[in-house]
Design a protein around this motif. Structure first.
Motif, mmCIF file in Angstrom:
data_model
loop_
_atom_site.group_PDB
_atom_site.id
_atom_site.type_symbol
_atom_site.label_atom_id
_atom_site.label_comp_id
_atom_site.label_asym_id
_atom_site.label_seq_id
_atom_site.Cartn_x
_atom_site.Cartn_y
_atom_site.Cartn_z
ATOM 1 N N ALA A 1 -6.520 5.830 5.339
ATOM 2 C CA ALA A 1 -6.967 4.931 6.408
ATOM 3 C C ALA A 1 -6.993 5.656 7.749
ATOM 4 O O ALA A 1 -7.927 5.471 8.547
ATOM 5 C CB ALA A 1 -6.048 3.707 6.482
ATOM 6 N N PHE A 2 -5.997 6.511 8.000
ATOM 7 C CA PHE A 2 -5.990 7.263 9.251
ATOM 8 C C PHE A 2 -7.104 8.302 9.272
ATOM 9 O O PHE A 2 -7.696 8.548 10.328
ATOM 10 C CB PHE A 2 -4.628 7.935 9.453
ATOM 11 C CG PHE A 2 -3.598 7.042 10.075
ATOM 12 C CD1 PHE A 2 -3.633 6.777 11.432
ATOM 13 C CD2 PHE A 2 -2.609 6.458 9.312
ATOM 14 C CE1 PHE A 2 -2.695 5.944 12.022
ATOM 15 C CE2 PHE A 2 -1.658 5.629 9.884
ATOM 16 C CZ PHE A 2 -1.702 5.364 11.243
ATOM 17 N N ARG A 3 -7.405 8.901 8.115
ATOM 18 C CA ARG A 3 -8.515 9.854 8.075
ATOM 19 C C ARG A 3 -9.846 9.137 8.281
ATOM 20 O O ARG A 3 -10.770 9.701 8.872
ATOM 21 C CB ARG A 3 -8.526 10.587 6.729
ATOM 22 C CG ARG A 3 -7.470 11.653 6.604
ATOM 23 C CD ARG A 3 -7.781 12.602 5.470
ATOM 24 N NE ARG A 3 -7.832 11.923 4.192
ATOM 25 C CZ ARG A 3 -6.795 11.787 3.379
ATOM 26 N NH1 ARG A 3 -5.613 12.273 3.740
ATOM 27 N NH2 ARG A 3 -6.907 11.162 2.229
ATOM 28 N N ALA B 1 -5.584 -1.398 7.499
ATOM 29 C CA ALA B 1 -5.401 -0.932 6.124
ATOM 30 C C ALA B 1 -4.600 -1.932 5.300
ATOM 31 O O ALA B 1 -4.840 -2.099 4.100
ATOM 32 C CB ALA B 1 -4.708 0.434 6.129
ATOM 33 N N THR B 2 -3.648 -2.612 5.950
ATOM 34 C CA THR B 2 -2.809 -3.568 5.221
ATOM 35 C C THR B 2 -3.578 -4.822 4.832
ATOM 36 O O THR B 2 -3.441 -5.326 3.710
ATOM 37 C CB THR B 2 -1.586 -3.940 6.076
ATOM 38 O OG1 THR B 2 -0.854 -2.748 6.414
ATOM 39 C CG2 THR B 2 -0.677 -4.895 5.323
ATOM 40 N N MET C 1 0.833 -1.199 0.000
ATOM 41 C CA MET C 1 0.000 0.000 0.000
ATOM 42 C C MET C 1 0.867 1.249 0.000
ATOM 43 O O MET C 1 1.975 1.261 0.526
ATOM 44 C CB MET C 1 -0.914 0.018 1.234
ATOM 45 C CG MET C 1 -1.990 -1.054 1.246
ATOM 46 S SD MET C 1 -3.064 -0.908 2.664
ATOM 47 C CE MET C 1 -3.846 0.681 2.344
ATOM 48 N N SER C 2 0.355 2.304 -0.607
ATOM 49 C CA SER C 2 1.082 3.560 -0.686
ATOM 50 C C SER C 2 0.835 4.377 0.575
ATOM 51 O O SER C 2 -0.080 4.123 1.358
ATOM 52 C CB SER C 2 0.636 4.343 -1.919
ATOM 53 O OG SER C 2 -0.742 4.678 -1.832
ATOM 54 N N SER C 3 1.698 5.403 0.744
ATOM 55 C CA SER C 3 1.543 6.283 1.909
ATOM 56 C C SER C 3 0.221 7.036 1.848
ATOM 57 O O SER C 3 -0.380 7.338 2.890
ATOM 58 C CB SER C 3 2.717 7.263 1.958
ATOM 59 O OG SER C 3 2.783 8.030 0.757
ATOM 60 N N LYS C 4 -0.250 7.323 0.644
ATOM 61 C CA LYS C 4 -1.523 8.023 0.508
ATOM 62 C C LYS C 4 -2.675 7.160 1.000
ATOM 63 O O LYS C 4 -3.614 7.655 1.641
ATOM 64 C CB LYS C 4 -1.751 8.416 -0.955
ATOM 65 C CG LYS C 4 -2.990 9.266 -1.171
ATOM 66 C CD LYS C 4 -3.095 9.704 -2.616
ATOM 67 C CE LYS C 4 -4.331 10.587 -2.822
ATOM 68 N NZ LYS C 4 -4.447 11.018 -4.239
ATOM 69 N N GLN C 5 -2.617 5.868 0.732
ATOM 70 C CA GLN C 5 -3.665 4.968 1.194
ATOM 71 C C GLN C 5 -3.640 4.827 2.714
ATOM 72 O O GLN C 5 -4.696 4.739 3.351
ATOM 73 C CB GLN C 5 -3.511 3.600 0.523
ATOM 74 C CG GLN C 5 -3.825 3.613 -0.971
ATOM 75 C CD GLN C 5 -3.534 2.289 -1.629
ATOM 76 O OE1 GLN C 5 -2.519 1.649 -1.346
ATOM 77 N NE2 GLN C 5 -4.397 1.844 -2.517
ATOM 78 N N THR D 1 -9.553 3.281 -4.508
ATOM 79 C CA THR D 1 -9.295 1.846 -4.433
ATOM 80 C C THR D 1 -10.027 1.098 -5.539
ATOM 81 O O THR D 1 -9.480 0.176 -6.153
ATOM 82 C CB THR D 1 -9.734 1.315 -3.061
ATOM 83 O OG1 THR D 1 -9.064 2.034 -2.026
ATOM 84 C CG2 THR D 1 -9.416 -0.158 -2.923
ATOM 85 N N ALA D 2 -11.265 1.509 -5.812
ATOM 86 C CA ALA D 2 -12.052 0.830 -6.849
ATOM 87 C C ALA D 2 -11.402 0.969 -8.221
ATOM 88 O O ALA D 2 -11.282 -0.008 -8.966
ATOM 89 C CB ALA D 2 -13.472 1.384 -6.875
ATOM 90 N N THR D 3 -10.984 2.182 -8.570
ATOM 91 C CA THR D 3 -10.356 2.385 -9.881
ATOM 92 C C THR D 3 -9.003 1.696 -9.973
ATOM 93 O O THR D 3 -8.612 1.226 -11.040
ATOM 94 C CB THR D 3 -10.190 3.889 -10.146
ATOM 95 O OG1 THR D 3 -9.477 4.493 -9.055
ATOM 96 C CG2 THR D 3 -11.539 4.569 -10.281
#
Length: 508
Positions: free
Chosen positions: A9-11, A196-197, A1-5, A207-209
């Motif tokens: 997840a934290f948001r 998130a992992t 997973m990327s840092s953006k994901q 995530t869908a796209t």
């Protein structure tokens, strides 16, 4: 997973971190209140030599004493020092147990020894510290080397008598609360990272796209009503209705250049809302004046007839089996130029019917008759009906329920469509959380009027002029004309300028 994901997840799960942090602080505070309070009393001793008058003798004596400080510290916890203390204070413990409550320290390069005694009683802690200091002084002077005159070479003086402590030394409530806060914060963050992992859900458009490798053509809000009425009928001026009009506009760009647009709408698993989306999208397309046909090709669990309140006794399977002509079973729905072909009787061989020559010939004839053909099909995670039909039309729209479908299921659906040679036109994210609608342009400040819905062509509802709500005993689907305004329906058709016809709204 990327840092953006991970940031998303934290948001999304920020409350988990907050709850874990607060719980950690409360746990630290609670443990502090439950722990037995203990008090620490400290006494200090100074060691020196009793001989030597020159500076050199004093320096050598100081060095000798410093080298002996570790020995004196160990002596303070020995039974020879503590046994007299136990007898003097009449303690109900052994010398070894008393040694566990004593802490001895010697500051570096000094001849000072500090005795710290911890006890549940502040008075007893001070008494033990003073008694141990006195016993150690006596013992050191007894066992130290003697001078030629028989005097002790080492002198011990108490420089700090232990006072009765006023405050407990443990538990340290502030430290425990701060430690609980930190541990709770770390635990909450770890929970979010692990979730998130290992989370396999499709919770957002990104995530869908990413999983589908297809563009997002629409986002449909979660509908609060559970009566199964299409939102373009029950609330045509709502934000939820505008989402379908936006989906309609996006589809025009996706299918640009096709004279007759035809596509299937499918999903990965059942109950993702594909049939309701098909019904609303067909209504939105008909608002623009196009000739639209909605086909229920889900021959296993058909739902279009239920959403439209039309008859499902005859339909697609009747035409494909040669038992009826298309014009005999097609039904008009809504105020626009929208026809509906229900599924008809459920056949024992749905896949064979949909892949038959009769189905391809029917679609070929319908392309010349309609501007847009919307086909509702079965979920691809269960059967291959959607991939069979998607090859015969422009492509497929995949409905993604972000609260139900998993990444692997969505990936398998898209892969099945691509392997069958069908084009994936895009994905429609369903049940998106709705906002507060503060900046919405279409805000119905009065109860929204419902779209007029006539019955079947030549059907009993159209002939009698009764509303659909009157026909089934509910107030869900009034027919067009004056019935939509709350007045009794008449036998005459509604005027063309009726306000109940579905206007075309463009999102502002």
């Amino acid at each position: 997973m990327s840092s953006k994901q991970y940031a998303q997840a934290f948001r999304r799960f920020w409350y988990v971190v907050v709850i874990a942090t607060i719980a950690g602080a409360m746990l630290g505070f609670g443990l502090s209140q439950l722990a037995v309070k203990s008090y620490t009393a400290t006494s200090g001793l100074y060691f020196s030599l009793n001989f030597g008058g020159s500076a050199n003798d004093l320096s050598q004596g100081s060095t000798y004493t410093q080298n002996q400080m570790l020995s004196f510290a160990q002596l303070a916890e020995s039974p020879v020092v503590l046994s007299p203390v136990v007898d003097q204070l009449d303690l109900a413990i052994t010398p070894s147990q008393l040694a566990d409550s004593i802490s001895v320290s010697t500051p570096q390069n000094t001849v000072i020894l500090e005795l710290a005694v911890t006890d549940t009683s502040p008075r007893q802690a001070a008494d033990i510290a003073n008694a141990v200091a006195a016993s150690l002084s006596s013992t050191v002077e007894q066992i130290a080397p003697k001078t030629a005159q028989g005097a002790a070479t080492v002198s011990v003086r108490v420089i700090e008598h232990a006072a009765v402590p006023k405050f407990a030394s443990s538990p340290n409530t502030r430290l425990n609360v701060l430690s609980g806060l930190l541990l709770g914060l770390i635990a909450g963050a770890l929970i979010v990272v692990l979730r998130a992992t290992f989370d396999t859900g499709v919770h957002n458009a990104e995530t869908a796209t990413e999983v589908a490798k297809a563009p997002l053509v629409g986002s449909i809000q979660r509908e609060r009503n559970k009566d199964g009425v299409p939102v373009l009928v029950s609330a045509p001026l709502s934000n939820a209705a505008e989402a379908y009009r936006q989906l309609r506009s996006n589809l025009e760009f996706v299918t640009l250049g096709s004279p007759t647009r035809s596509f299937v709408i499918t999903s990965s698993i059942p109950s993702e809302g594909k049939s309701l989306i098909s019904s609303n999208l067909a209504l939105a397309l008909s608002e623009t004046g196009q000739r639209v046909l909605l086909i229920d090709a889900d021959l296993r669990r058909p739902a279009i007839a239920g959403y439209t309140s039309l008859s499902g006794n005859a339909g697609l399977t009747s035409v494909l089996a040669g038992r009826a002509e298309f014009d005999d079973v097609v039904q008009r729905w809504g105020a626009g130029d929208l026809d509906v072909l229900a599924a008809g009787p459920i056949p024992p061989n749905p896949s064979e019917l949909l892949s038959s020559r009769a189905m391809s010939d029917l679609l070929e004839r319908l392309r010349a008759r309609y501007d847009v053909i919307v086909i509702d099909t079965a979920p691809l995670g269960s059967v291959a009906d959607a991939s069979i039909l998607a090859r015969q039309v422009d492509g497929a729209l995949v409905v993604v329920d972000r609260t139900r479908v998993r990444k692997q299921q969505l990936a398998q659906t898209v892969d099945s469509l691509q392997k069958s040679g069908a084009a994936v036109l895009g994905i429609v994210l369903n049940r998106v959380a709705s906002g507060k609608e503060r900046n919405a342009y279409y805000m119905a400040e009065q109860p929204p009027r419902r779209l007029g819905l006539p019955g079947r062509r030549g059907g009993a509802a159209a002939e009698s002029g009764e509303t659909a709500a009157e026909a089934d005993g509910t107030a869900k689907r009034p027919t067009k004309g004056r019935a939509a305004e709350g007045e009794p329906a008449e036998d005459t058709p509604a005027p063309e300028a009726s306000s109940d016809s579905a206007p075309s709204h463009s999102a502002s």
